[in-house]
Design a protein around this motif. Structure first.
Motif, PDB file in Angstrom:
ATOM      1  N   UNK A 151       1.075  -0.946  -0.296  1.00 38.06           N
ATOM      2  CA  UNK A 151      -0.188   0.052  -0.389  1.00 38.06           C
ATOM      3  C   UNK A 151       0.944   1.088  -0.170  1.00 38.06           C
ATOM      4  N   UNK A 152       0.335   2.286  -1.513  1.00 36.97           N
ATOM      5  CA  UNK A 152       1.110   3.222  -1.231  1.00 36.97           C
ATOM      6  C   UNK A 152       2.787   3.884  -2.025  1.00 36.97           C
ATOM      7  N   UNK A 153       2.909   2.258  -2.134  1.00 40.61           N
ATOM      8  CA  UNK A 153       4.283   2.170  -2.949  1.00 40.61           C
ATOM      9  C   UNK A 153       3.594   3.053  -4.395  1.00 40.61           C
ATOM     10  N   UNK A 157      12.179  -4.242  -2.480  1.00 37.67           N
ATOM     11  CA  UNK A 157      10.817  -4.242  -3.560  1.00 37.67           C
ATOM     12  C   UNK A 157       9.601  -3.707  -2.909  1.00 37.67           C
ATOM     13  N   UNK A 158       8.577  -3.420  -3.808  1.00 37.21           N
ATOM     14  CA  UNK A 158       7.570  -2.979  -3.113  1.00 37.21           C
ATOM     15  C   UNK A 158       6.275  -4.113  -3.550  1.00 37.21           C
ATOM     16  N   UNK A 159       6.707  -5.319  -4.038  1.00 37.74           N
ATOM     17  CA  UNK A 159       5.554  -6.177  -4.488  1.00 37.74           C
ATOM     18  C   UNK A 159       5.757  -7.242  -3.082  1.00 37.74           C
ATOM     19  N   UNK A 160       3.875  -7.920  -3.172  1.00 39.52           N
ATOM     20  CA  UNK A 160       3.519  -8.520  -1.397  1.00 39.52           C
ATOM     21  C   UNK A 160       4.570 -10.016  -2.137  1.00 39.52           C
ATOM     22  N   UNK A 185      21.188 -10.289   3.318  1.00 39.70           N
ATOM     23  CA  UNK A 185      21.415  -9.841   5.186  1.00 39.70           C
ATOM     24  C   UNK A 185      22.014  -8.429   5.101  1.00 39.70           C
ATOM     25  N   UNK A 186      23.333  -8.322   4.442  1.00 37.49           N
ATOM     26  CA  UNK A 186      23.971  -6.809   4.907  1.00 37.49           C
ATOM     27  C   UNK A 186      22.914  -5.880   5.219  1.00 37.49           C
ATOM     28  N   UNK A 187      22.066  -5.990   3.430  1.00 38.75           N
ATOM     29  CA  UNK A 187      20.796  -4.204   3.533  1.00 38.75           C
ATOM     30  C   UNK A 187      20.001  -4.134   4.369  1.00 38.75           C
ATOM     31  N   UNK A 188      19.663  -5.651   5.209  1.00 33.30           N
ATOM     32  CA  UNK A 188      18.127  -5.444   5.887  1.00 33.30           C
ATOM     33  C   UNK A 188      17.873  -4.104   6.384  1.00 33.30           C
ATOM     34  N   UNK A 189      18.386  -3.912   6.994  1.00 36.95           N
ATOM     35  CA  UNK A 189      18.468  -2.966   8.533  1.00 36.95           C
ATOM     36  C   UNK A 189      17.992  -2.072   7.289  1.00 36.95           C
ATOM     37  N   UNK A 190      18.493  -1.197   6.425  1.00 40.33           N
ATOM     38  CA  UNK A 190      18.418  -0.451   6.196  1.00 40.33           C
ATOM     39  C   UNK A 190      17.558   0.073   4.966  1.00 40.33           C
ATOM     40  N   UNK A 191      16.881  -1.400   3.541  1.00 37.10           N
ATOM     41  CA  UNK A 191      16.529  -2.203   3.334  1.00 37.10           C
ATOM     42  C   UNK A 191      14.897  -2.454   3.345  1.00 37.10           C
ATOM     43  N   UNK A 192      14.919  -2.240   5.334  1.00 34.60           N
ATOM     44  CA  UNK A 192      13.609  -2.354   5.855  1.00 34.60           C
ATOM     45  C   UNK A 192      12.962  -1.059   6.388  1.00 34.60           C
ATOM     46  N   UNK A 193      13.579  -0.161   5.636  1.00 35.41           N
ATOM     47  CA  UNK A 193      12.410   0.812   5.413  1.00 35.41           C
ATOM     48  C   UNK A 193      12.325   1.900   4.746  1.00 35.41           C
ATOM     49  N   UNK A 194      12.323   0.489   3.322  1.00 35.33           N
ATOM     50  CA  UNK A 194      12.297   1.406   1.788  1.00 35.33           C
ATOM     51  C   UNK A 194      10.350   0.904   1.908  1.00 35.33           C
ATOM     52  N   UNK A 195       9.361   2.236   1.396  1.00 34.92           N
ATOM     53  CA  UNK A 195       8.903   2.532   1.284  1.00 34.92           C
ATOM     54  C   UNK A 195       7.755   2.414   2.421  1.00 34.92           C
TER      55      UNK A 195
END
Length: 412
Positions: free
Chosen positions: A121-123, A344-347, A356-366
């Motif tokens: 939602x909102x992406x 990714x925005x896809x459900x 996993x290296x990106x996980x902490x920042x990737x969780x903020x995407x969208x």
């Protein structure tokens, strides 16, 4: 394009019109073939697999993938010449896209529930133009700071939660005789994400940052609390890079970080693949930019990367929409994510245990913790890059403010 289709087009088209009428897909007699234009050459093989799978899944539409050098320039030329591909990988944060959307170059997808229902939602709404959705953002890039998790643990350092903690980390690394940052000041764009985040955190958000930079009066950028806080963030890089940082390029800085010669590197999600190709012998982490105080949320900045629009001039709009629906499906984007790794925005995409290296920042995407690139509101950005590098080298705040006013005044 299949050989039989080429012969069919050649029979009804002159060679001069062949590249447009047939290559653009949709001008043939049955209008079954559509063109998918990509600006992601590094993902060409994966995208071709996705296209092949779609073509095998049904008989009504045949997609042809186009991937060319200097794709951005080629695409602008084709749009200007009225030859927009049926489905185009294009960046909805950019000013030129917004202008084209307003001019009716792309199909309004606002009511396409079968497509938009595949996204979080909102992406897509984040990139709406005049409250209408003309683009489907499937992935995004994010910016932050890579760090040597192994070395951090040895030094008893944790990810900073405020500017003050960030300053303490830099001090502790230097006191241990190590280099805080791998820097590429010879490639000014590499500092862009860090600098934009400095402005976003100092001003209290992306809109407020652009209120100071882009939408203030001419000469409106002053030596005030906001700019002084920006300087404090940039000071983290000033004099804290490797010995050759002033002239170092992007590849140089990745090598310095991956070899463990510096413990941090400000950059974006796109750099992880290059880092891992260097086979670092330590665990890599990635953190978002902390706020001024510990109670302020960490932020990232970035924007849509694999994002697609449908040409309003397509001869097969329904077929193009059908392909976009498939491209935005869990099946297609899982294949894409497993190679690319961008948020990714896809459900329903399975991300556990991957990138996993990106996980902490990737969780903020969208989410509201990801700002869209500030330069989406600017007419250019290179001078901004140069101004930041100049400040990092010289720590001349008045000169920095003057350079910024000279740059942004041309837009006011």
């Amino acid at each position: 394009m299949k050989f039989k289709t080429v012969l069919k087009c050649a029979a009804v088209c002159s060679f001069a019109s062949f590249l447009v009428a047939c290559g653009n897909g949709g001008s043939g007699s049955d209008a079954k073939e559509i063109e998918f234009f990509s600006q992601k050459p590094e993902m060409q093989a994966t995208l071709q697999e996705i296209v092949d799978n779609y073509n095998k899944s049904q008989d009504d539409v045949k997609v042809k993938l186009t991937s060319v050098p200097d794709a951005g320039t080629v695409l602008k030329t084709r749009i200007a010449n009225g030859e927009t591909p049926d489905v185009v990988n294009i960046y909805p944060q950019n000013a030129d896209f917004k202008g084209w959307a307003k001019d009716g170059q792309f199909v309004d997808l606002t009511k396409e529930k079968d497509i938009l229902g595949n996204l979080n939602e909102g992406a897509a709404e984040a990139y709406a133009v005049d409250d209408k959705i003309y683009n489907v953002p499937l992935t995004t890039n994010v910016s932050g700071v890579y760090y040597n998790k192994t070395a951090f643990e040895k030094l008893g350092i944790e990810v900073p939660k405020s500017l003050a903690e960030f300053q303490d980390i830099v001090k502790k690394i230097k006191e241990d005789g190590q280099t805080p940052f791998a820097e590429a000041l010879g490639d000014a764009w590499t500092v862009n994400g860090f600098a934009q985040l400095a402005w976003i955190q100092s001003a209290g958000g992306a809109d407020k940052a652009n209120d100071v930079l882009r939408f203030s009066d001419k000469g409106g950028i002053k030596s005030d609390e906001v700019t002084k806080n920006v300087a404090a963030y940039l000071d983290l890089l000033a004099g804290n890079g490797q010995s050759n940082s002033d002239g170092a390029l992007y590849a140089d800085t990745v090598a310095v970080f991956a070899e463990g010669k510096a413990l941090m590197m400000a950059n974006g999600s796109w750099a992880l693949t290059v880092i891992n190709q260097q086979q670092p012998d330590f665990e890599v982490g990635f953190f978002a930019m902390p706020g001024l105080a510990a109670d302020a949320p960490a932020m990232t900045v970035g924007a849509a990367d694999m994002a697609v629009s449908v040409s309003a001039d397509s001869k097969n709009v329904d077929g193009a929409k059908d392909f976009v629906e498939y491209l935005s499906s869990k099946e297609a984007m899982q294949k894409y994510y497993d190679v690319d790794g961008s948020p990714t925005s896809v459900k329903g995409i399975k991300t556990d245990g991957k990138f996993e290296e990106l996980a902490d920042v990737a969780s903020l995407a969208f989410t509201d913790k990801q700002a869209i690139w500030l330069h989406s509101e600017w007419t250019s950005e290179e001078t901004f890059w140069d101004a930041n590098v100049s400040y990092i080298k010289n720590k001349d705040l008045d000169g920095y403010i003057g350079n910024l006013n000279t740059f942004f005044d041309t837009m006011k």
